[in-house]
Write a protein that holds these residues in place. Structure first.
Motif, PDB file in Angstrom:
ATOM      1  N   GLU A 111     -77.179  40.884  81.231  1.00 53.97           N
ATOM      2  CA  GLU A 111     -78.725  41.495  81.400  1.00 53.97           C
ATOM      3  C   GLU A 111     -79.489  40.490  82.216  1.00 53.97           C
ATOM      4  O   GLU A 111     -80.409  40.881  82.940  1.00 53.97           O
ATOM      5  CB  GLU A 111     -79.286  41.496  79.993  1.00 53.97           C
ATOM      6  CG  GLU A 111     -80.891  41.553  79.774  1.00 53.97           C
ATOM      7  CD  GLU A 111     -81.503  41.852  78.400  1.00 53.97           C
ATOM      8  OE1 GLU A 111     -82.302  41.618  78.155  1.00 53.97           O
ATOM      9  OE2 GLU A 111     -80.621  42.616  77.541  1.00 53.97           O
ATOM     10  N   GLU A 112     -79.129  39.171  82.216  1.00 54.10           N
ATOM     11  CA  GLU A 112     -79.984  38.226  82.920  1.00 54.10           C
ATOM     12  C   GLU A 112     -79.921  38.605  84.278  1.00 54.10           C
ATOM     13  O   GLU A 112     -80.928  38.404  85.063  1.00 54.10           O
ATOM     14  CB  GLU A 112     -79.236  36.886  82.387  1.00 54.10           C
ATOM     15  CG  GLU A 112     -80.206  35.578  83.516  1.00 54.10           C
ATOM     16  CD  GLU A 112     -81.561  35.779  83.269  1.00 54.10           C
ATOM     17  OE1 GLU A 112     -82.419  35.247  84.110  1.00 54.10           O
ATOM     18  OE2 GLU A 112     -81.962  36.116  82.207  1.00 54.10           O
ATOM     19  N   ARG A 115     -82.363  41.219  84.898  1.00 55.12           N
ATOM     20  CA  ARG A 115     -83.932  40.766  84.953  1.00 55.12           C
ATOM     21  C   ARG A 115     -84.255  40.093  86.105  1.00 55.12           C
ATOM     22  O   ARG A 115     -85.488  39.925  86.527  1.00 55.12           O
ATOM     23  CB  ARG A 115     -84.097  39.968  83.632  1.00 55.12           C
ATOM     24  CG  ARG A 115     -84.082  40.812  82.495  1.00 55.12           C
ATOM     25  CD  ARG A 115     -84.450  40.072  81.258  1.00 55.12           C
ATOM     26  NE  ARG A 115     -84.453  40.796  79.952  1.00 55.12           N
ATOM     27  CZ  ARG A 115     -85.463  41.540  79.755  1.00 55.12           C
ATOM     28  NH1 ARG A 115     -86.708  41.547  80.393  1.00 55.12           N
ATOM     29  NH2 ARG A 115     -85.496  42.307  78.505  1.00 55.12           N
ATOM     30  N   VAL A 118     -85.217  42.503  88.364  1.00 55.21           N
ATOM     31  CA  VAL A 118     -86.498  43.173  88.216  1.00 55.21           C
ATOM     32  C   VAL A 118     -87.557  42.101  88.320  1.00 55.21           C
ATOM     33  O   VAL A 118     -88.812  42.531  89.038  1.00 55.21           O
ATOM     34  CB  VAL A 118     -86.638  43.531  86.616  1.00 55.21           C
ATOM     35  CG1 VAL A 118     -87.716  44.027  86.154  1.00 55.21           C
ATOM     36  CG2 VAL A 118     -85.434  44.678  86.330  1.00 55.21           C
ATOM     37  N   ARG A 119     -87.459  40.884  88.086  1.00 57.97           N
ATOM     38  CA  ARG A 119     -88.492  39.994  88.340  1.00 57.97           C
ATOM     39  C   ARG A 119     -88.981  39.991  89.847  1.00 57.97           C
ATOM     40  O   ARG A 119     -89.983  39.838  90.200  1.00 57.97           O
ATOM     41  CB  ARG A 119     -88.015  38.458  87.616  1.00 57.97           C
ATOM     42  CG  ARG A 119     -88.374  38.503  86.050  1.00 57.97           C
ATOM     43  CD  ARG A 119     -88.199  37.266  85.574  1.00 57.97           C
ATOM     44  NE  ARG A 119     -87.045  36.702  85.761  1.00 57.97           N
ATOM     45  CZ  ARG A 119     -85.904  36.633  84.638  1.00 57.97           C
ATOM     46  NH1 ARG A 119     -86.195  37.233  83.655  1.00 57.97           N
ATOM     47  NH2 ARG A 119     -84.678  36.069  84.923  1.00 57.97           N
ATOM     48  N   LEU A 232     -85.434  48.413  86.906  1.00 56.19           N
ATOM     49  CA  LEU A 232     -84.627  48.268  85.739  1.00 56.19           C
ATOM     50  C   LEU A 232     -83.250  49.010  86.206  1.00 56.19           C
ATOM     51  O   LEU A 232     -82.169  48.538  86.188  1.00 56.19           O
ATOM     52  CB  LEU A 232     -84.863  48.739  84.428  1.00 56.19           C
ATOM     53  CG  LEU A 232     -83.868  49.020  83.355  1.00 56.19           C
ATOM     54  CD1 LEU A 232     -83.299  47.618  83.102  1.00 56.19           C
ATOM     55  CD2 LEU A 232     -84.621  49.774  82.146  1.00 56.19           C
ATOM     56  N   ASP A 369     -91.750  42.841  83.486  1.00 59.07           N
ATOM     57  CA  ASP A 369     -90.351  42.341  82.870  1.00 59.07           C
ATOM     58  C   ASP A 369     -90.737  41.598  81.558  1.00 59.07           C
ATOM     59  O   ASP A 369     -89.860  41.974  80.639  1.00 59.07           O
ATOM     60  CB  ASP A 369     -89.774  41.038  83.834  1.00 59.07           C
ATOM     61  CG  ASP A 369     -88.667  40.673  83.200  1.00 59.07           C
ATOM     62  OD1 ASP A 369     -87.548  41.363  82.967  1.00 59.07           O
ATOM     63  OD2 ASP A 369     -88.867  39.465  82.733  1.00 59.07           O
ATOM     64  N   GLU A 370     -91.705  41.079  81.720  1.00 56.61           N
ATOM     65  CA  GLU A 370     -92.151  40.337  79.930  1.00 56.61           C
ATOM     66  C   GLU A 370     -92.451  41.397  78.931  1.00 56.61           C
ATOM     67  O   GLU A 370     -92.218  40.883  77.920  1.00 56.61           O
ATOM     68  CB  GLU A 370     -93.267  39.376  80.237  1.00 56.61           C
ATOM     69  CG  GLU A 370     -94.602  40.153  80.823  1.00 56.61           C
ATOM     70  CD  GLU A 370     -94.663  39.728  82.262  1.00 56.61           C
ATOM     71  OE1 GLU A 370     -95.752  39.325  82.747  1.00 56.61           O
ATOM     72  OE2 GLU A 370     -93.618  39.688  82.801  1.00 56.61           O
ATOM     73  N   PRO A 377     -82.018  46.295  79.025  1.00 57.54           N
ATOM     74  CA  PRO A 377     -81.026  46.165  80.021  1.00 57.54           C
ATOM     75  C   PRO A 377     -79.622  46.259  79.758  1.00 57.54           C
ATOM     76  O   PRO A 377     -78.743  46.775  80.340  1.00 57.54           O
ATOM     77  CB  PRO A 377     -81.375  44.887  81.107  1.00 57.54           C
ATOM     78  CG  PRO A 377     -82.714  44.794  80.342  1.00 57.54           C
ATOM     79  CD  PRO A 377     -82.904  45.117  78.966  1.00 57.54           C
TER      80      PRO A 377
END
Length: 917
Positions: A111-112, A115, A118-119, A232, A369-370, A377
């Motif tokens: 998931e990281e 992200r 995404v970030r 995502l 993202d937050e 994800p």
């Protein structure tokens, strides 16, 4: 014995119906006594012989304790079911931050890693609207990251890794057109320089003939950074590519990943791929990754082949039902995805999966993202990876056939069930036959009176909550449930229950015992759901499996009741009562399943009411939906309401009415429809009309909630200008830039000329009395070339050429009777009508052309075309052209700066002009 029993029953009814003090039982010793007595055993006051006044009084107290105990235990059971299903429904897997699977040694889905993608796309790049610099940045970023993954796989192969897949990559830039029917409108789409980034992983030529396509889009809509929608999906595909490129190549089929650059512009990039790319004929099925929410599990909401539905059964976290499939097909959900292009133009089967919970943030500035829930994800990624693995390693992708005749659903998110419509019909016949058998043998005792009461209870449950809407509107508090999904059930549920119970009160047969009324109503419910099952099956509704579940549960419960009650009868085999335990048997499974589905229903529809138009009766829609929830949540309560007689039922009804009134008054006093995380959608456009010389600001909203007082009045003060109301029906071209969504908007319009003159440092603008539009340079233009007129046919031909430097998303609209045009994807209508042609281009696409042939009265019968074009500035970075005279000085900057926390803005600036060609 039967006469004595009837006498005792009348004594029982009179004892309850004449009792005026139901609350007298709440003394400590009586509560203890009630707790000791088991409500599971059938409680019948017919057993009281009434010897002595003290004994009668004690019996009345005991009976009241039993009433509260029986109701409390049953409602507690239902509450427990709701709590358990809530926990299951909203649970997500624990996020993984990298590493390898300890069992297989393969890379784990992280998931990281998703992200991080995404970030970067949302924070570092921002609003990725087609045609802007940010779109170009995103393209460059994705190509760079995908090239790095390809290089990483190459390095692993040099280090000795064997059988890694071939890693191929393409960048497609295409032009085209297609017809787009949406929201009851027809739009002709043109696109130029539309970009797709394509990756294929395969084992070689033997795998490449049959491919599975995974699709996500990297562009965003106006006013949103698009974290869930759809950075995502891009991040998930990037992570799947990383994992699959580092493990042995797929054995059977290749997998193609499409990062498409134009979904929000009405699905242009997916159309470009499926009609123009060299791989299009190799694709056999598609998995589309989308989002209209930011939390919870993604749902399978469209599926159109048996094989792909079976493939979905391999995912670790199934969440999908044919209910969503049938609901989406009705058009009630105002949304669409690239899946349409693959089906319509590629004749593909596949799966359409989307995040849907918390869609308050969908297409807003808060899609970040937050605000994307932890585990989301991971959930989507592991499901998509499992699908990609199964479809490349095991599945047969040849000769997949499209069908809607498949029933499918997940069971509490734990496993997935699918079967053919033929199997469903056989099961429905068996279930219906079993229900009929219980009616013939006397296990079930439906009567016309009891069955009619069920039908009327259902109708009243849907209609009566609408009177609450009248009350809310009289109090001036519409949509107060909007930011709290469960408040809708709290506001409308009690009055729906009161209406349902009132019908039961009126239909309670005084000539029969309470037990007979109870059994008749319970049997009537069985007959009601059996008839509904027959009707739904007859029209081929795949969602009829829900009615089968209810019918089977009632049938099983009545059979249980008959067996249990008959075993306790000593002098008669005729069962005329309902055992208390029967209600637990009947309610356990259908209530649990419907509650699980109900969470999705509320999560989907309550936020949707904030974007379906100012004229939509959203309070009434939610009222009817809440009444439906109240009825289907636990239908056996209708039978249980007869258990203790009409007097008790009357008090329950009065209590529900009181709860309803108190809830309405308190919520009206303290609740407001919107807050920061449940914002109202406000649409703002600054329009410069080259024809009239106006510079005006449009403010619009998409729901009937509060708008003028809290927002328009504030903007009026800000710009020192009085707002004028403009209806959508009388001014259909006002919002052509976002056609066809403009049909849901109504506007307030303010003149911004004075504000611009007062704010600018340009003395020419400040001191001039001429229209500000006279100073605009490089405005979009339409010219006609190759004009011809044939007097024999009455046809006038011309080539329309549009140039729009520094502008994007042009819209040309006109009225005529077209004979032909150069848009090869669709023929014009055979009659005179209104046409809307929308053009979207990739970064630095500043012109387009179209050939038209129309019926004219003569060579001078020119075509009148209205052109709208959108500024490129202002999408997320809040930069504006400081002119030369464009009229953009500080207007949008001020609007964005002063946005109230409870609102979210979709904002842009446009220029419009009219041309005679």
């Amino acid at each position: 014995m039967e006469a004595i029993g009837a006498l005792k029953q009348r004594h029982f009814n009179n004892a309850f119906e004449n009792d005026d003090d139901p609350l007298a039982i709440f003394s400590p010793e009586k509560l203890v006594d009630a707790a000791i007595r088991s409500p599971f055993s059938h409680f019948d006051l017919n057993t009281l012989d009434g010897e002595g006044a003290g004994k009668k009084k004690h019996s009345a107290f005991s009976s009241k304790r039993a009433i509260f105990s029986a109701w409390g235990l049953l409602l507690g059971f239902l509450t427990l079911i709701s709590m358990i299903t809530f926990q299951i429904h909203y649970s997500l897997p624990t996020p993984i931050h990298g590493g390898r699977d300890p069992v297989t040694g393969q890379p784990q889905f992280s998931e990281e890693n998703v992200r991080q993608v995404v970030r970067y796309m949302t924070r570092d790049i921002g609003y990725r609207v087609v045609g802007t610099e940010q779109e170009q940045e995103t393209k460059t970023y994705l190509i760079k990251e995908l090239s790095a993954l390809r290089e990483q796989a190459h390095i692993e192969s040099l280090r000795g890794a064997h059988d890694l897949p071939n890693f191929d990559m393409w960048v497609q830039v295409g032009d085209g057109s297609h017809r787009f029917d949406f929201m009851s409108k027809v739009v002709m789409k043109m696109y130029t320089n539309m970009t797709n980034i394509i990756v294929r992983l395969s084992c070689g030529p033997e795998c490449d003939e049959n491919s599975i396509l995974l699709n996500a889009h990297y562009d965003t809509t106006l006013g949103s950074p698009g974290a869930a929608d759809d950075a995502l999906g891009c991040g998930v595909m990037m992570e799947i590519i990383r994992i699959m490129s580092l493990r042995p190549a797929p054995k059977k089929n290749s997998v193609i990943f499409l990062f498409n650059g134009g979904e929000e512009s009405l699905q242009d990039a997916s159309h470009s791929f499926i009609t123009g790319h060299e791989l299009k004929d190799k694709v056999r099925a598609v998995v589309n990754l989308e989002a209209c929410g930011t939390s919870g599990p993604e749902v399978l909401f469209q599926a159109n082949s048996r094989e792909m539905i079976e493939a979905y059964g391999t995912v670790p976290y199934p969440h999908g039902t044919v209910l969503a499939n049938d609901l989406f097909a009705t058009g009630l959900i105002l949304s669409d995805t690239d899946f349409r292009q693959f089906v319509d133009h590629g004749n593909l089967t596949g799966l359409d999966m989307a995040v849907y919970k918390n869609s308050y943030l969908y297409h807003t500035h808060l899609d970040l993202d937050e605000f994307m829930e932890a585990g989301l994800p991971q959930h989507m990624g592991e499901n998509a990876l499992a699908l990609a693995t199964y479809l490349t390693e095991t599945a047969n992708l040849v000769n997949l056939e499209r069908t809607s005749s498949v029933v499918f659903f997940d069971v509490f998110g734990q496993f997935f069930v699918s079967y053919s419509w033929t199997a469903a019909l056989r099961a429905h016949v068996l279930i219906g036959g079993l229900a009929l058998f219980t009616m013939v043998t006397g296990v079930s005792r439906p009567a016309i009176r009891g069955t009619l009461s069920i039908l009327l209870s259902f109708i009243v449950a849907l209609l009566l909550p609408n009177f609450t809407v009248v009350l809310l509107q009289a109090l001036g508090t519409p949509m107060q449930w909007f930011s709290h999904e469960w408040l809708s059930v709290g506001l409308f549920g009690p009055v729906a229950l009161a209406g349902m119970f009132s019908i039961q009160y009126l239909f309670h047969d005084k000539r029969a015992s309470t037990a007979a009324n109870e059994l008749s109503t319970l049997s009537g419910l069985q007959l009601f759901f059996t008839m509904t099952l027959v009707g739904a099956s007859a029209v081929g509704l795949a969602s009829s499996y829900v009615f089968a579940l209810f019918t089977l549960s009632f049938t099983a419960g009545l059979m249980f009741n008959h067996k249990k009650a008959a075993s306790e009868l000593k002098n008669s085999s005729e069962v005329t009562r309902v055992e208390y335990a029967t209600y637990f048997v009947i309610t356990a499974l259908p209530t649990a399943y419907f509650t699980f589905v109900m969470y999705s229903l509320l999560d989907m529809f309550i936020p949707l009411t904030g974007r379906i138009g100012v004229d939509a009766p959203v309070d009434n829609i939610v009222a009817v939906m809440s009444g439906f929830v109240a009825f289907v949540f636990c239908p056996p309560l209708l039978a249980f309401s007869h258990r203790f007689g009409r007097a008790v039922l009357k008090r329950i009804i009065l209590g529900l009415v009181a709860v309803h009134i108190i809830t309405v008054l308190i919520s009206s006093a303290v609740m407001y429809p919107y807050d920061e995380l449940h914002p109202k959608r406000v649409f703002v456009q600054h329009l410069r009309n080259m024809t009239s010389g106006e510079s005006v600001l449009y403010l619009a909203h998409a729901d009937p909630g509060p708008f003028y007082e809290p927002y328009v009045t504030e903007v009026q003060t800000m710009f020192k200008s009085e707002a004028q109301f403009r209806s959508a029906s009388a001014n259909p071209s006002d919002w052509n830039a976002i056609y066809p969504f403009n049909q849901f908007l109504e506007s307030y319009v303010l003149d911004t000329t004075g504000y611009i003159r007062s704010q600018t440092n340009n003395k020419t603008i400040a001191e001039s009395n001429q229209p500000l539009t006279d100073l605009i340079q490089d405005a979009p233009k339409l010219i006609a070339e190759n004009i011809q007129y044939d007097p024999k046919t009455g046809l006038r031909r011309l080539t329309v050429l549009c140039t729009h430097p520094n502008y994007i998303w042009t819209v040309a609209s006109f009225d005529t009777h077209l004979a032909s045009w150069s848009l090869g994807s669709s023929d014009p209508f055979s009659y005179s009508t209104h046409y809307v042609i929308r053009h979207v281009g990739g970064h630095v696409s500043d012109s387009w052309r179209v050939d038209l042939e129309y019926y004219a009265s003569g060579p001078d019968d020119k075509l009148r075309v209205e052109l709208t074009a959108m500024e490129t500035e202002g999408f997320g970075r809040d930069t504006e052209r400081e002119l030369q005279g464009s009229g953009e000085i500080g207007v949008m900057r001020q609007i964005v700066k002063s946005r109230p926390l409870w609102a979210t803005l979709t904002y842009f600036s446009i220029l419009t002009d009219t041309f005679e060609l």
